[in-house]
Design a protein around this motif. Structure first.
Motif, PDB file in Angstrom:
ATOM      1  N   TYR A 168     -13.696  -3.311 -24.634  1.00  0.00           N
ATOM      2  CA  TYR A 168     -12.250  -3.557 -24.656  1.00  0.00           C
ATOM      3  C   TYR A 168     -12.018  -4.982 -25.107  1.00  0.00           C
ATOM      4  CZ  TYR A 168     -12.817  -6.165 -20.267  1.00  0.00           C
ATOM      5  OH  TYR A 168     -13.199  -7.078 -19.324  1.00  0.00           O
ATOM      6  N   SER A 169     -10.829  -5.213 -25.605  1.00  0.00           N
ATOM      7  CA  SER A 169     -10.524  -6.595 -25.981  1.00  0.00           C
ATOM      8  C   SER A 169      -9.505  -7.218 -25.036  1.00  0.00           C
ATOM      9  CB  SER A 169     -10.043  -6.666 -27.427  1.00  0.00           C
ATOM     10  OG  SER A 169      -8.866  -5.918 -27.562  1.00  0.00           O
ATOM     11  N   SER A 170      -8.596  -6.370 -24.519  1.00  0.00           N
ATOM     12  CA  SER A 170      -7.659  -6.914 -23.534  1.00  0.00           C
ATOM     13  C   SER A 170      -7.399  -5.870 -22.462  1.00  0.00           C
ATOM     14  CB  SER A 170      -6.354  -7.336 -24.201  1.00  0.00           C
ATOM     15  OG  SER A 170      -5.727  -6.205 -24.744  1.00  0.00           O
ATOM     16  N   ILE A 171      -6.891  -6.322 -21.376  1.00  0.00           N
ATOM     17  CA  ILE A 171      -6.717  -5.433 -20.223  1.00  0.00           C
ATOM     18  C   ILE A 171      -5.338  -5.673 -19.602  1.00  0.00           C
ATOM     19  CG2 ILE A 171      -7.910  -7.106 -18.734  1.00  0.00           C
ATOM     20  CD1 ILE A 171      -9.112  -4.775 -17.216  1.00  0.00           C
ATOM     21  N   ASP A 172      -4.626  -4.581 -19.349  1.00  0.00           N
ATOM     22  CA  ASP A 172      -3.372  -4.646 -18.591  1.00  0.00           C
ATOM     23  C   ASP A 172      -3.550  -3.709 -17.418  1.00  0.00           C
ATOM     24  OD1 ASP A 172      -1.744  -6.250 -20.252  1.00  0.00           O
ATOM     25  OD2 ASP A 172      -1.358  -4.541 -21.563  1.00  0.00           O
ATOM     26  N   MET A 173      -3.238  -4.164 -16.249  1.00  0.00           N
ATOM     27  CA  MET A 173      -3.343  -3.227 -15.139  1.00  0.00           C
ATOM     28  C   MET A 173      -2.419  -3.606 -13.993  1.00  0.00           C
ATOM     29  SD  MET A 173      -7.034  -4.087 -13.503  1.00  0.00           S
ATOM     30  CE  MET A 173      -7.603  -5.782 -13.475  1.00  0.00           C
ATOM     31  N   THR A 174      -1.979  -2.581 -13.329  1.00  0.00           N
ATOM     32  CA  THR A 174      -1.299  -2.763 -12.049  1.00  0.00           C
ATOM     33  C   THR A 174      -1.953  -1.750 -11.133  1.00  0.00           C
ATOM     34  OG1 THR A 174       0.366  -1.075 -12.437  1.00  0.00           O
ATOM     35  CG2 THR A 174       0.904  -3.291 -13.187  1.00  0.00           C
ATOM     36  N   GLN A 175      -1.335  -1.574 -10.012  1.00  0.00           N
ATOM     37  CA  GLN A 175      -1.846  -0.594  -9.076  1.00  0.00           C
ATOM     38  C   GLN A 175      -1.794   0.814  -9.678  1.00  0.00           C
ATOM     39  OE1 GLN A 175      -3.270  -1.781  -6.380  1.00  0.00           O
ATOM     40  NE2 GLN A 175      -3.883   0.335  -6.001  1.00  0.00           N
ATOM     41  N   ASP A 176      -0.893   1.003 -10.658  1.00  0.00           N
ATOM     42  CA  ASP A 176      -0.605   2.357 -11.139  1.00  0.00           C
ATOM     43  C   ASP A 176      -1.285   2.760 -12.434  1.00  0.00           C
ATOM     44  OD1 ASP A 176       1.275   2.846  -9.045  1.00  0.00           O
ATOM     45  OD2 ASP A 176       2.604   1.452 -10.072  1.00  0.00           O
ATOM     46  N   GLN A 184      11.235  -3.673  -0.597  1.00  0.00           N
ATOM     47  CA  GLN A 184      11.409  -2.375   0.062  1.00  0.00           C
ATOM     48  C   GLN A 184      12.638  -2.481   0.936  1.00  0.00           C
ATOM     49  OE1 GLN A 184       9.686   0.514  -0.152  1.00  0.00           O
ATOM     50  NE2 GLN A 184      10.969   1.487   1.379  1.00  0.00           N
ATOM     51  N   GLY A 185      13.643  -1.639   0.630  1.00  0.00           N
ATOM     52  CA  GLY A 185      14.892  -1.763   1.377  1.00  0.00           C
ATOM     53  C   GLY A 185      15.403  -3.182   1.239  1.00  0.00           C
ATOM     54  N   PHE A 186      15.765  -3.783   2.332  1.00  0.00           N
ATOM     55  CA  PHE A 186      16.287  -5.145   2.246  1.00  0.00           C
ATOM     56  C   PHE A 186      15.182  -6.200   2.340  1.00  0.00           C
ATOM     57  CE2 PHE A 186      17.028  -3.541   6.607  1.00  0.00           C
ATOM     58  CZ  PHE A 186      16.114  -4.323   7.281  1.00  0.00           C
ATOM     59  N   THR A 187      13.937  -5.746   2.510  1.00  0.00           N
ATOM     60  CA  THR A 187      12.847  -6.717   2.605  1.00  0.00           C
ATOM     61  C   THR A 187      12.332  -7.052   1.217  1.00  0.00           C
ATOM     62  OG1 THR A 187      12.218  -5.831   4.739  1.00  0.00           O
ATOM     63  CG2 THR A 187      10.607  -7.213   3.637  1.00  0.00           C
ATOM     64  N   ILE A 225       0.878  -1.165   0.000  1.00  0.00           N
ATOM     65  CA  ILE A 225       0.000   0.000   0.000  1.00  0.00           C
ATOM     66  C   ILE A 225       0.922   1.223   0.000  1.00  0.00           C
ATOM     67  CG2 ILE A 225      -2.061   1.063   1.037  1.00  0.00           C
ATOM     68  CD1 ILE A 225      -2.352  -1.977   0.397  1.00  0.00           C
ATOM     69  N   GLN A 226       1.312   1.659  -1.193  1.00  0.00           N
ATOM     70  CA  GLN A 226       2.316   2.716  -1.299  1.00  0.00           C
ATOM     71  C   GLN A 226       1.879   3.983  -0.570  1.00  0.00           C
ATOM     72  OE1 GLN A 226       2.738   2.704  -5.525  1.00  0.00           O
ATOM     73  NE2 GLN A 226       4.461   1.299  -5.435  1.00  0.00           N
ATOM     74  N   GLU A 227       0.599   4.301  -0.675  1.00  0.00           N
ATOM     75  CA  GLU A 227       0.091   5.539  -0.072  1.00  0.00           C
ATOM     76  C   GLU A 227       0.317   5.562   1.434  1.00  0.00           C
ATOM     77  OE1 GLU A 227      -1.509   3.493  -2.095  1.00  0.00           O
ATOM     78  OE2 GLU A 227      -2.888   4.533  -3.437  1.00  0.00           O
ATOM     79  N   GLN A 228       0.395   4.411   2.044  1.00  0.00           N
ATOM     80  CA  GLN A 228       0.479   4.336   3.501  1.00  0.00           C
ATOM     81  C   GLN A 228       1.802   3.752   3.993  1.00  0.00           C
ATOM     82  OE1 GLN A 228      -2.148   5.479   5.222  1.00  0.00           O
ATOM     83  NE2 GLN A 228      -3.504   5.714   3.466  1.00  0.00           N
ATOM     84  N   SER A 229       2.735   3.453   3.069  1.00  0.00           N
ATOM     85  CA  SER A 229       3.953   2.730   3.448  1.00  0.00           C
ATOM     86  C   SER A 229       3.584   1.528   4.314  1.00  0.00           C
ATOM     87  CB  SER A 229       4.935   3.614   4.198  1.00  0.00           C
ATOM     88  OG  SER A 229       5.548   4.481   3.309  1.00  0.00           O
ATOM     89  N   ALA A 230       2.759   0.688   3.742  1.00  0.00           N
ATOM     90  CA  ALA A 230       2.276  -0.465   4.502  1.00  0.00           C
ATOM     91  C   ALA A 230       2.144  -1.654   3.564  1.00  0.00           C
ATOM     92  CB  ALA A 230       0.926  -0.139   5.130  1.00  0.00           C
ATOM     93  N   ILE A 231       2.035  -2.817   4.149  1.00  0.00           N
ATOM     94  CA  ILE A 231       1.722  -4.000   3.350  1.00  0.00           C
ATOM     95  C   ILE A 231       0.579  -4.759   4.022  1.00  0.00           C
ATOM     96  CG2 ILE A 231       3.908  -4.378   2.144  1.00  0.00           C
ATOM     97  CD1 ILE A 231       4.787  -6.246   4.337  1.00  0.00           C
ATOM     98  N   TYR A 243      -6.392  -2.756  -4.883  1.00  0.00           N
ATOM     99  CA  TYR A 243      -6.961  -1.888  -3.857  1.00  0.00           C
ATOM    100  C   TYR A 243      -7.011  -0.469  -4.374  1.00  0.00           C
ATOM    101  CZ  TYR A 243      -2.406   0.164  -2.943  1.00  0.00           C
ATOM    102  OH  TYR A 243      -1.238   0.857  -3.085  1.00  0.00           O
ATOM    103  N   PHE A 244      -7.801   0.335  -3.734  1.00  0.00           N
ATOM    104  CA  PHE A 244      -7.671   1.781  -3.898  1.00  0.00           C
ATOM    105  C   PHE A 244      -7.999   2.428  -2.574  1.00  0.00           C
ATOM    106  CE2 PHE A 244     -12.212   2.808  -4.360  1.00  0.00           C
ATOM    107  CZ  PHE A 244     -12.760   1.637  -4.895  1.00  0.00           C
TER     108      PHE A 244
END
Ligand SMILES: *[C@@H]1O[C@H](CO)[C@@H](O)[C@H](O)[C@H]1NC(C)=O
Ligand SMILES: *[C@@H]1O[C@H](CO)[C@@H](O)[C@H](O)[C@H]1NC(C)=O
Ligand SMILES: *[C@@H]1O[C@H](CO)[C@@H](O)[C@H](O)[C@H]1NC(C)=O
Ligand SMILES: *[C@@H]1O[C@H](CO)[C@@H](O)[C@H](O)[C@H]1NC(C)=O
Length: 637
Positions: A171-179, A359-362, A41-47, A85-86
Motif C-alpha cells: 500500500y502507499s497510503s492508509i485511511d482508517m477509522t473504527q469503521d 452522544q446525546g448531549f455529551t 465502543i459502539q458495540e457496547q455503548s461504552a467509552i 480497538y476491535f
C-alpha cells in the motif's frame, strides 16, 4: 471460545493482571477532564477514557441521552494513543496502539462482573517481513496485519491464518477509522466486505463520513455516496458532488436530520471565485445541494471547528447557526446569531466526523486550547436553563410555554415540534406538515378524515374514498354517500335493487316488483329464484322468506297450506258428503295447479275424486276452496 483460544495460542506468553479488583466508581458526572483520546465502543455503548488528573483509564457505559451509567476503573491499563480497538466474541475488547509491542485485552464479562483477571497484556507477534507493526485490526470477519516498514499488509479470515500468512500486498497510503480501512491502492475493507476495484475513481484518499448513507469524501474534494458491488468488489459512486476544497480540514458536519431531511452542512469552493468558500447544505440521500434562503454566513475563510447539535451548528469562534429544512418549498432556512461564551471550544480531532465522541448531549471538546473535556453540550451553550425555564425551539431559555404545535420534552427540558409539524428558525415556530391540520387546542397536528398517513405525511385519500389507508381507490375504509364499500373500493350503489344503508349498499329486502327479490353477490344484487321473496342465493333452495301463499321449509318456499295433525272435517259440498279423517295430506300440483298426485295413501279417495272438476284455475282458488277444510300440502313443481 475456539477462536479466542486460537488467538491466544499464537502469543508467546500471557500476563494476567490480578493486581486489583475492579473498582466501580460512582457514575462520572460531567464535565470530566480527560486525556486527548476518548474511545467510543459502539458495540457496547461504552467509552474508554482517562479521567485527569488521575492516572488510570476507565470504562463507562452510557445511556441513550449520553449520560454515563456505570464506570469501571481499569487497573493496570497502559496508555492509549490514537489507538484502535476491535471486539472479539462480543466480550473481548482488544486495543492495539501503533508501534506498541503489546495488545491490551479487556474481558468485559469479567470487568463488569467485577471479577479479577479482566485485563490481559499480550505481546504482538512480529512477522519476519516487517520491522515495525503499524496496526493489527479486525473489520468484520477480516483480520489485518499492517507493517509500516515496509509498507505491506496481510489480511486473512482469522488471526491464526494471519500469523502464518505469507501473501502480502503493498500500500502507499492508509485511511482508517473504527469503521473501515483503505489501503490505497490495493483494498478497502468496509462493512465487512473487501473492495478492490476502484477503476472508475481516481481518488487516493477515502474518508468515511457516514456509514448509514455510505457517504465518503474522496480526496477531500468529492462527496460520494458509494455504490458497493460486493460480488465484483467494485466501489464506485452512485452520487457525487465536487466540493472543490481539497482541504484536509474541510469544514463539514455530521449528517443531521432537520424536518425529516437528512442533511450535511459544509463549505464548498465557489466556482466563480476559487478562493471563496461558501456554506451549503446537502441532502445526503442524493447529494443534491438544497437552495438556501439565507445569505452566506460570516467568518467563512477562517478554519473553524464546527459542532453540530440537533439543528444548531455551533462555530467555535462564537456563532450559532440555526439551520432547518423547509419542506414547503424544499429550501434551507438559516438563522445566524452570535454567542458569547466564556471559553473557546474546539473539536479534539479533525475532521469533525472522525474520532470525535458525541452522544446525546455529551460531547468531547477541547477547552481554551489546552485541556480536553467530556462536557454537557447544554453547559457549553448556556442551555442548562434556570429553574422554571426551559429550552425554547431556538435554543434560548425562557419560562414561556412551548408554542403551538410543540411540546416540552421533560427529559431534555426542551421544546420540540409535534411529530407532524416542522420547525422554521426564521419564524421560530412549528407549522403542521402539509395535509395535517391543527387540533382544537392548536397543540398538535392531526391527519383529518379523508386523509391517510404515509411515512409520516398526511395525504389526501383517493376521491372515491371517504376514509382510507392508502393512496389508491382500492384502499378505502369508508365511502362517501352514494358509494358502496366492496373489497376496499368504493363502488357506485346504483344497481337495480340496491340501497345504501350506513354507507353500505345492501339489496333491498323488500325491493321486488312482480314478486322478484334480490340477493347480494359480490357487488351485485341478483334476483332470487322466483319462488323466494328474499334469498341468500340464486337457487330455489336458498330462500330466506316466502311470499304470502307459500311456506319456507328447508330454505325452499313451498306453495302450501298446512295445518299439521289437526282433526279436520273435509266437506265436499257437491256431493254433500262428510268425511272425517286425521291424516296429513300431500298433494303435488303442477305449476298450472292441476292436481297430479296424492302422496299420502291415507287419503284413500284421492284417485277417484276428480278435483279438477272444482275448476281450479289458480293456487289462490285452491286456497279458498280447500284451506279451510283440509290439511293439504300443495307443492308447485
Ligand atoms: C421558501 O419559503 C419561505 C417562507 O416559507 C420563504 O421565506 C423563502 O424565500 C422560500 N424559499 C424559496 C427558495 O422559495
Ligand atoms: C488558541 O490558539 C489559537 C492559535 O493557536 C490562538 O489564536 C487563540 O488565541 C488560542 N485561544 C485561547 C483561548 O488560548
Ligand atoms: C388556533 O389557532 C388559530 C389560528 O391561529 C386561531 O384562530 C385559534 O383561535 C386558535 N385556537 C386556540 C384554541 O387557541
Ligand atoms: C350509476 O353510476 C354511474 C357512475 O357513477 C352513473 O353514470 C349512472 O348515471 C348511475 N345510474 C343511476 C341510475 O344513478
Amino acid at each position: 471460545m475456539n477462536e479466542h483460544r486460537q488467538f491466544a495460542n499464537f502469543l508467546y506468553f500471557q500476563i494476567f493482571l490480578n493486581l486489583f479488583l475492579t473498582v466501580i466508581a460512582a457514575p462520572d458526572i460531567l464535565p470530566i477532564q480527560v486525556d486527548g483520546n476518548v474511545y467510543q465502543i459502539q458495540e457496547q455503548s461504552a467509552i474508554v477514557y482517562k479521567k485527569l488528573p488521575e492516572a488510570f483509564w476507565r470504562y463507562s457505559t452510557y445511556k441513550q441521552d449520553g449520560s454515563l451509567a456505570e464506570t469501571y476503573i481499569l487497573n493496570g491499563f497502559q496508555d492509549l494513543a490514537q489507538s484502535f480497538y476491535f471486539v472479539e466474541q462480543n466480550n473481548f475488547l482488544n486495543f492495539y496502539t501503533q508501534d506498541n509491542p503489546n495488545f491490551q485485552i479487556l474481558d468485559l464479562g469479567k470487568l463488569t462482573g467485577q471479577q479479577p483477571g479482566y485485563l490481559q497484556i499480550n505481546p504482538v507477534f512480529l512477522k519476519s517481513q516487517c520491522t515495525q507493526v503499524k496496526i493489527i485490526r479486525k473489520y468484520g470477519s477480516c483480520y489485518f496485519y499492517i507493517c509500516s516498514n515496509p509498507k505491506i499488509f496481510f489480511y486473512e479470515l482469522s488471526i491464526n491464518q494471519l500469523q502464518t500468512s505469507t501473501t502480502s500486498l503493498s500500500y502507499s497510503s492508509i485511511d482508517m477509522t473504527q469503521d473501515y480501512i483503505m489501503l490505497y491502492p490495493s483494498l478497502l475493507c468496509y462493512k465487512g466486505n473487501i473492495f478492490t476495484q476502484f477503476s472508475s475513481l481516481t481518488a487516493t484518499s477515502y474518508q468515511l463520513i457516514d456509514q448509514n448513507y455510505d457517504f465518503f469524501l474522496l480526496d477531500y474534494s468529492n462527496f460520494c455516496i458509494a455504490n458497493l458491488a460486493v460480488q465484483t468488489q467494485t466501489f464506485s459512486c452512485k452520487y457525487s458532488y465536487f466540493v472543490g476544497s481539497s482541504k484536509s480540514n474541510l469544514l463539514l458536519t455530521k449528517v443531521f436530520e432537520s424536518n425529516r431531511k437528512q442533511l450535511v452542512f459544509t463549505w464548498i469552493l465557489d466556482n466563480s471565485n476559487p478562493y471563496y468558500l461558501r456554506y451549503e447544505v446537502f441532502d445526503v440521500t442524493n447529494l443534491q445541494m438544497i437552495t438556501r434562503d439565507f445569505a452566506n454566513f460570516e467568518d467563512i475563510t477562517n478554519s473553524q471547528t464546527i459542532i453540530q447539535y440537533e439543528n444548531i451548528m455551533f462555530l467555535s469562534k462564537g456563532y450559532k447557526w440555526n439551520i432547518a429544512y423547509n419542506p414547503q418549498n424544499n429550501s434551507i432556512i438559516g438563522n445566524q446569531r452570535s454567542v458569547t461564551l466564556s471559553h473557546q471550544y474546539l473539536l479534539v480531532n479533525e475532521p469533525f466526523y472522525n474520532l470525535n465522541f458525541q452522544q446525546g448531549f455529551t460531547i468531547f471538546l477541547n477547552y481554551d486550547n489546552s485541556t480536553n473535556y467530556l462536557l454537557d453540550f447544554r453547559d457549553v451553550m448556556n442551555l442548562n436553563c434556570p429553574s422554571g425555564q426551559h429550552i425554547q425551539l431556538d435554543f434560548t431559555c425562557s419560562n414561556s410555554n412551548c408554542p403551538s404545535f410543540s411540546y416540552l420534552d421533560k427529559s431534555k427540558n426542551k421544546c420540540y415540534c409535534d411529530t407532524n409539524a416542522f420547525y422554521s428558525p426564521s419564524e421560530n415556530s412549528c407549522t403542521c406538515y402539509y395535509g395535517f391540520t391543527p387540533s382544537a387546542d392548536n397543540q398538535t397536528c392531526v391527519c383529518q378524515n379523508g386523509y391517510y398517513v404515509i411515512s409520516g405525511y398526511c395525504q389526501q385519500c383517493n376521491d372515491d374514498c371517504q376514509n382510507c389507508y392508502g393512496p389508491s381507490s382500492t384502499n378505502c375504509l369508508t365511502c362517501k354517500s352514494g358509494k358502496y364499500l366492496f373489497s376496499d373500493s368504493c363502488l357506485n350503489c346504483n344497481t337495480t335493487g340496491q340501497i345504501i344503508q350506513a354507507q353500505n349498499c345492501v339489496c333491498q329486502s323488500n325491493y321486488y316488483q312482480n314478486g322478484d327479490g334480490y340477493f347480494i353477490k359480490n357487488i351485485y344484487c341478483l334476483p332470487c329464484d322466483q319462488t323466494c321473496q328474499t334469498c341468500f342465493g340464486e337457487n330455489k333452495n336458498q330462500c330466506q322468506s316466502c311470499f304470502e301463499n307459500s311456506l319456507l321449509y328447508q330454505s325452499v318456499c313451498e306453495e302450501q297450506y298446512y295445518n299439521y295433525n289437526s282433526r279436520i272435517d273435509f266437506i265436499f259440498k257437491h256431493y254433500n258428503l262428510k268425511y272425517t279423517f286425521e291424516y296429513d295430506i300431500f298433494i303435488e300440483l303442477q305449476f298450472n295447479c292441476k292436481w297430479i298426485q296424492f302422496l299420502k295413501s291415507q287419503f284413500s279417495y284421492s284417485n277417484k275424486y276428480k278435483i279438477t272438476s272444482l275448476n281450479i284455475q289458480s293456487a289462490h282458488l285452491i286456497q279458498i276452496l280447500i284451506s279451510f277444510h283440509a290439511v293439504l300440502i300443495l307443492k308447485c313443481l
